[in-house]
Design a protein around this motif. Structure first.
Motif, PDB file in Angstrom:
ATOM      1  N   ALA A 340      -4.389  23.352  -9.713  1.00 26.90           N
ATOM      2  CA  ALA A 340      -3.585  24.358  -9.009  1.00 26.90           C
ATOM      3  C   ALA A 340      -4.163  25.757  -9.195  1.00 26.90           C
ATOM      4  N   MET A 341      -4.588  26.087 -10.400  1.00 23.41           N
ATOM      5  CA  MET A 341      -5.179  27.398 -10.652  1.00 23.41           C
ATOM      6  C   MET A 341      -6.445  27.588  -9.823  1.00 23.41           C
ATOM      7  N   SER A 342      -7.253  26.537  -9.711  1.00 23.41           N
ATOM      8  CA  SER A 342      -8.466  26.621  -8.903  1.00 23.41           C
ATOM      9  C   SER A 342      -8.138  26.690  -7.417  1.00 23.41           C
ATOM     10  N   ALA A 343      -7.124  25.910  -6.982  1.00 24.49           N
ATOM     11  CA  ALA A 343      -6.767  25.883  -5.561  1.00 24.49           C
ATOM     12  C   ALA A 343      -6.173  27.204  -5.101  1.00 24.49           C
ATOM     13  N   ILE A 344      -5.465  27.899  -5.984  1.00 25.04           N
ATOM     14  CA  ILE A 344      -4.905  29.208  -5.609  1.00 25.04           C
ATOM     15  C   ILE A 344      -6.024  30.184  -5.248  1.00 25.04           C
ATOM     16  N   LYS A 345      -7.187  30.010  -5.864  1.00 28.75           N
ATOM     17  CA  LYS A 345      -8.327  30.891  -5.571  1.00 28.75           C
ATOM     18  C   LYS A 345      -9.171  30.402  -4.394  1.00 28.75           C
ATOM     19  N   SER A 346      -9.289  29.066  -4.246  1.00 30.29           N
ATOM     20  CA  SER A 346     -10.264  28.541  -3.283  1.00 30.29           C
ATOM     21  C   SER A 346      -9.654  27.827  -2.085  1.00 30.29           C
ATOM     22  N   ASN A 347      -8.363  27.516  -2.117  1.00 28.38           N
ATOM     23  CA  ASN A 347      -7.738  26.770  -1.031  1.00 28.38           C
ATOM     24  C   ASN A 347      -6.757  27.677  -0.304  1.00 28.38           C
ATOM     25  N   ALA A 348      -7.010  27.922   0.968  1.00 25.45           N
ATOM     26  CA  ALA A 348      -6.194  28.867   1.739  1.00 25.45           C
ATOM     27  C   ALA A 348      -4.742  28.418   1.825  1.00 25.45           C
ATOM     28  N   LEU A 349      -4.509  27.116   1.968  1.00 29.49           N
ATOM     29  CA  LEU A 349      -3.140  26.610   2.096  1.00 29.49           C
ATOM     30  C   LEU A 349      -2.334  26.861   0.830  1.00 29.49           C
ATOM     31  N   ILE A 350      -2.908  26.523  -0.317  1.00 33.29           N
ATOM     32  CA  ILE A 350      -2.196  26.700  -1.585  1.00 33.29           C
ATOM     33  C   ILE A 350      -2.078  28.186  -1.931  1.00 33.29           C
ATOM     34  N   ARG A 351      -3.113  28.967  -1.627  1.00 31.45           N
ATOM     35  CA  ARG A 351      -3.044  30.404  -1.915  1.00 31.45           C
ATOM     36  C   ARG A 351      -1.940  31.066  -1.112  1.00 31.45           C
ATOM     37  N   ALA A 352      -1.804  30.692   0.165  1.00 35.47           N
ATOM     38  CA  ALA A 352      -0.746  31.273   1.002  1.00 35.47           C
ATOM     39  C   ALA A 352       0.633  30.886   0.479  1.00 35.47           C
ATOM     40  N   LEU A 353       0.783  29.633   0.043  1.00 33.56           N
ATOM     41  CA  LEU A 353       2.068  29.184  -0.503  1.00 33.56           C
ATOM     42  C   LEU A 353       2.404  29.942  -1.778  1.00 33.56           C
ATOM     43  N   TYR A 354       1.420  30.119  -2.645  1.00 31.68           N
ATOM     44  CA  TYR A 354       1.638  30.839  -3.909  1.00 31.68           C
ATOM     45  C   TYR A 354       2.029  32.289  -3.648  1.00 31.68           C
ATOM     46  N   GLN A 355       1.302  32.967  -2.767  1.00 28.28           N
ATOM     47  CA  GLN A 355       1.599  34.371  -2.466  1.00 28.28           C
ATOM     48  C   GLN A 355       2.964  34.529  -1.811  1.00 28.28           C
ATOM     49  N   GLU A 356       3.327  33.563  -0.973  1.00 26.81           N
ATOM     50  CA  GLU A 356       4.642  33.620  -0.312  1.00 26.81           C
ATOM     51  C   GLU A 356       5.771  33.544  -1.325  1.00 26.81           C
ATOM     52  N   LYS A 357       5.653  32.638  -2.299  1.00 27.40           N
ATOM     53  CA  LYS A 357       6.711  32.462  -3.283  1.00 27.40           C
ATOM     54  C   LYS A 357       6.775  33.633  -4.265  1.00 27.40           C
ATOM     55  N   VAL A 358       5.610  34.136  -4.674  1.00 25.81           N
ATOM     56  CA  VAL A 358       5.598  35.266  -5.613  1.00 25.81           C
ATOM     57  C   VAL A 358       6.151  36.519  -4.955  1.00 25.81           C
ATOM     58  N   SER A 359       5.755  36.782  -3.706  1.00 25.10           N
ATOM     59  CA  SER A 359       6.269  37.957  -3.000  1.00 25.10           C
ATOM     60  C   SER A 359       7.761  37.839  -2.724  1.00 25.10           C
ATOM     61  N   GLY A 360       8.277  36.606  -2.692  1.00 19.70           N
ATOM     62  CA  GLY A 360       9.701  36.397  -2.480  1.00 19.70           C
ATOM     63  C   GLY A 360      10.529  36.519  -3.743  1.00 19.70           C
ATOM     64  N   GLY A 361       9.880  36.794  -4.882  1.00 24.64           N
ATOM     65  CA  GLY A 361      10.603  37.014  -6.125  1.00 24.64           C
ATOM     66  C   GLY A 361      10.512  35.878  -7.133  1.00 24.64           C
ATOM     67  N   MET A 362       9.811  34.813  -6.812  1.00 21.24           N
ATOM     68  CA  MET A 362       9.686  33.701  -7.748  1.00 21.24           C
ATOM     69  C   MET A 362       8.729  34.073  -8.876  1.00 21.24           C
ATOM     70  N   ALA A 363       9.038  33.644 -10.084  1.00 25.33           N
ATOM     71  CA  ALA A 363       8.147  33.893 -11.216  1.00 25.33           C
ATOM     72  C   ALA A 363       6.806  33.199 -10.991  1.00 25.33           C
ATOM     73  N   LYS A 364       5.736  33.778 -11.543  1.00 29.78           N
ATOM     74  CA  LYS A 364       4.393  33.258 -11.280  1.00 29.78           C
ATOM     75  C   LYS A 364       4.222  31.832 -11.795  1.00 29.78           C
ATOM     76  N   MET A 365       4.707  31.564 -13.004  1.00 30.57           N
ATOM     77  CA  MET A 365       4.573  30.215 -13.547  1.00 30.57           C
ATOM     78  C   MET A 365       5.371  29.206 -12.736  1.00 30.57           C
ATOM     79  N   ALA A 366       6.538  29.615 -12.249  1.00 27.30           N
ATOM     80  CA  ALA A 366       7.333  28.726 -11.401  1.00 27.30           C
ATOM     81  C   ALA A 366       6.610  28.462 -10.088  1.00 27.30           C
ATOM     82  N   ALA A 367       5.949  29.495  -9.546  1.00 32.46           N
ATOM     83  CA  ALA A 367       5.182  29.320  -8.309  1.00 32.46           C
ATOM     84  C   ALA A 367       3.997  28.383  -8.524  1.00 32.46           C
ATOM     85  N   ILE A 368       3.365  28.470  -9.693  1.00 33.82           N
ATOM     86  CA  ILE A 368       2.259  27.554 -10.000  1.00 33.82           C
ATOM     87  C   ILE A 368       2.782  26.119 -10.087  1.00 33.82           C
TER      88      ILE A 368
END
Length: 457
Positions: A340-368
């Motif tokens: 997951a940590m690697s996909a957040i950097k290299s996979n557009a789908l997972i990175r977009a999902l992570y950024q969406e949840k973090v910007s919505g107020g979700m904690a970073k570890m919960a988003a991971i």
């Protein structure tokens, strides 16, 4: 129809306890103990030979708990007996056997009692047990465990190195915030302490790979004004020895991983590597954990196996939020976490999902954690349908799920009676009922069911 009997084997270091029960949990062969030696295994064979002689046309189901490897000798021995006797052998999850023992209110625990508990578990939960005739992943799993052990040892050495450098040359730790790079290890092997680095020539420091002349000047200047408190010979020797061990561990891990990738080359590995964020090491690790996707009826079952399924406890007025269960072994989740940590950097789908949840107020570890669950569902679909990763398939699935969410639903729990205002519930319970009704009303309003007709102008 063959008579069925069940043998529990409680394995300890150097010996094991056995007992045989029938389907009604009556004792057929009282508990006996054998040593994990040639004589002990030969005695077990003689016991089984006598048992099948006294009980012809019978089938024996044997179970051993997974005990970190101590059960392997007994498991393999009984597995070899399958060509002679009608016997089926299974490895059991100790968690399930322990829960069954607690449900039976067993108070006195001995090796003989534990063997009986295992046999009773075989009888009570046949649908939870898989009897395997051959484990094709056994040798690869051993090598995988060896690589994991080396990785853990390397992490311990890195922690020890950081502790030593903190007092010998703390200024270089600013370059180790995202891990210890190789050029730092080379620098510390040549100049373990700040006083050694301060006396070094800039040209010699710049000869280290990835160290520019400007960085060499900075390192030397910082070393001259260092606050280091341990500059003795013992500290220098410990740092040099620790660095040498870390480098040796890295070389061994790389060599063993290469051998592992060469030996483990089924098509599923290549399939998993089509997902950006999964490499050779992660693909092999995930495949060794999953083994066959046919073991899992759905993606939810696979998520439960990895301990990623959400849990929510509610009883009466008490209430707690959703969280990851983290049940089961840590190893599968640790692999998926790094993916997951690697996909957040290299996979557009997972990175977009992570950024969406973090910007919505979700904690970073919960988003991971949410990304880990998402990746596991994608992996399940890839293996089940034998298809490489395609983000377009995920987009269509999300649209389908979004349409299903907008469909009005009824509360299945209250399908026989709606909430009664006169019910003597607590203040908190009444508030929760009102929130539930308002949320259902919002769905209906959004769908246009309860919209009022505008008055004519």
């Amino acid at each position: 129809m063959k008579n069925e009997y069940f043998m529990g084997c409680d394995v300890s270091k150097g010996y094991a306890d056995f007992i045989i029960l029938d389907k009604s949990k009556r004792c057929i062969e009282h508990a006996f103990q054998l040593d994990d030696t040639f004589a002990g295994h030969n005695c077990l064979y003689q016991k089984l030979e006598r048992f099948f002689s006294d009980h012809p046309e019978s089938r024996l189901y044997a179970g051993v708990e997974s005990t970190g490897g101590y059960e392997n000798n007994w498991y393999q021995a009984m597995h070899q007996y399958q060509g002679i006797f009608d016997i089926q052998v299974a490895r059991l999850n100790p968690c399930g056997v322990h829960a069954s023992s607690r449900a039976d209110l067993t108070r006195t625990i001995t090796d003989a009692v534990s063997a009986k508990t295992i046999a009773e578990y075989l009888i009570a939960y046949p649908d939870k047990i898989t009897y395997k005739n051959e484990d094709s992943w056994a040798s690869l799993r051993k090598q995988w465990s060896f690589v994991q052990m080396l990785t853990k040892q390397k992490a311990q050495l890195l922690n020890q190195l950081e502790s030593l450098v903190y007092t010998a040359n703390p200024e270089v730790l600013r370059y180790c915030q995202d891990g210890v790079p190789d050029w730092i290890l080379t620098l510390l092997s040549r100049y373990p302490t700040a006083d050694k680095l301060a006396k070094a020539r800039i040209s010699d420091i710049a000869k280290i790979p990835y160290v520019s002349k400007h960085r060499a000047k900075t390192l030397k200047a910082k070393a001259k004004t260092s606050i280091a408190s341990s500059l003795d010979e013992t500290t220098r020797q410990l740092i040099s020895a620790t660095v040498a061990q870390i480098k040796a561990s890295k070389r061994t891990i790389q060599a063993q991983t290469k051998i592992l990738s060469q030996q483990c080359s089924p098509p599923e590995v290549a399939l998993l590597k089509t997902f950006n964020g999964i490499g050779d090491y992660s693909a092999i690790g995930l495949l060794l954990e999953i083994q066959s996707v046919k073991r899992f009826a759905s993606a939810k079952k696979l998520a439960s196996f990895f301990g990623l399924h959400p849990v929510f406890k509610i009883s009466g007025d008490g209430k707690s939020g959703f969280r990851m269960s983290k049940q089961g072994r840590k190893a599968p989740r640790s692999i998926l976490f790094m993916v997951a940590m690697s996909a957040i950097k290299s996979n557009a789908l997972i990175r977009a999902l992570y950024q969406e949840k973090v910007s919505g107020g979700m904690a970073k570890m919960a988003a991971i954690g949410l990304c880990m669950h998402k990746i596991l569902r994608i992996i399940y679909g890839m293996l089940k349908n034998n298809m490489p990763f395609d983000p377009e398939i995920d987009r269509k699935n999300r649209e389908k799920a979004r349409k299903a969410e907008n469909t009005p639903t009824t509360d299945k729990i209250r399908r026989y009676q709606t909430y009664d205002e006169d019910a003597p519930v607590s203040k908190r319970g009444k508030k929760r009922r009102l929130e539930r009704q308002s949320s259902q009303g919002a769905i209906n309003t959004e769908c246009g069911i309860e919209k009022t007709v505008p008055a004519p102008s």
